[in-house]
Scaffold this motif. Structure first.
Motif: not given
Length: 163
Positions: A118-146
């Motif tokens: 949001r504050y570095g790159y100016g992405v205007t999506l809601p913070l809660w939505l970005m938190s969910i999308t980042v979380g899903i990506g991290e779950l795939i990386s850290c939990t599934v692949l991990g």
């Protein structure tokens, strides 16, 4: 093994983990950056279960991966701190179930990365939505692949345990 040899081995292991993190980040570069990302290199955040050398290795690897990937300074700093805190959390949970130990990097990235977007790159999506999308990506990386990586290394944990 004497103390000096163990120290050298731990530094070498941290350097190899950092190099592997950077390499995986760039092999999978199209999906490693942005608000919809699956940073495959984050699967390495399972390694603190096996060796403390993984904590600085992951931190340095994330710094280098972000720098070489063209990230802005706030992302280099905050994103790397998110990975560092996640790795420390995983190390602290090494005596728990391994799936539980994959959660600290997921949570730290969910809490920190949306603010960078949001504050570095100016992405205007809601913070809660970005938190969910980042979380899903991290779950795939850290939990599934991990967990796949965990099963591989758990069979040879004595190799990493020496570091």
């Amino acid at each position: 093994m004497n103390k000096n040899n163990k120290k050298v081995l731990r530094i070498a292991m941290a350097a190899m983990i950092a190099a592997l993190y950077v390499t995986l980040t760039f092999i999978f570069a199209p999906i490693s950056f942005g608000n919809l990302q699956v940073r495959v290199s984050e699967c390495l955040t399972i390694l603190p279960l096996f060796t403390p050398a993984a904590v600085p290795g992951l931190f340095i690897g994330c710094i280098l991966g972000n720098m070489l990937g063209g990230a802005i300074l706030p992302d280099i700093i905050a994103g790397s701190i998110a990975t560092l805190l996640g790795a420390v959390g995983t190390r602290m949970l090494r005596k728990t179930h391994p799936v539980l130990a994959t959660l600290p990097p997921v949570l730290t990235n969910m809490l920190i990365v949306p603010f960078v977007l949001r504050y570095g790159y100016g992405v205007t999506l809601p913070l809660w939505l970005m938190s969910i999308t980042v979380g899903i990506g991290e779950l795939i990386s850290c939990t599934v692949l991990g967990m796949i990586l965990y099963r591989v290394f758990n069979r040879r944990k004595e190799i990493l345990a020496t570091c």
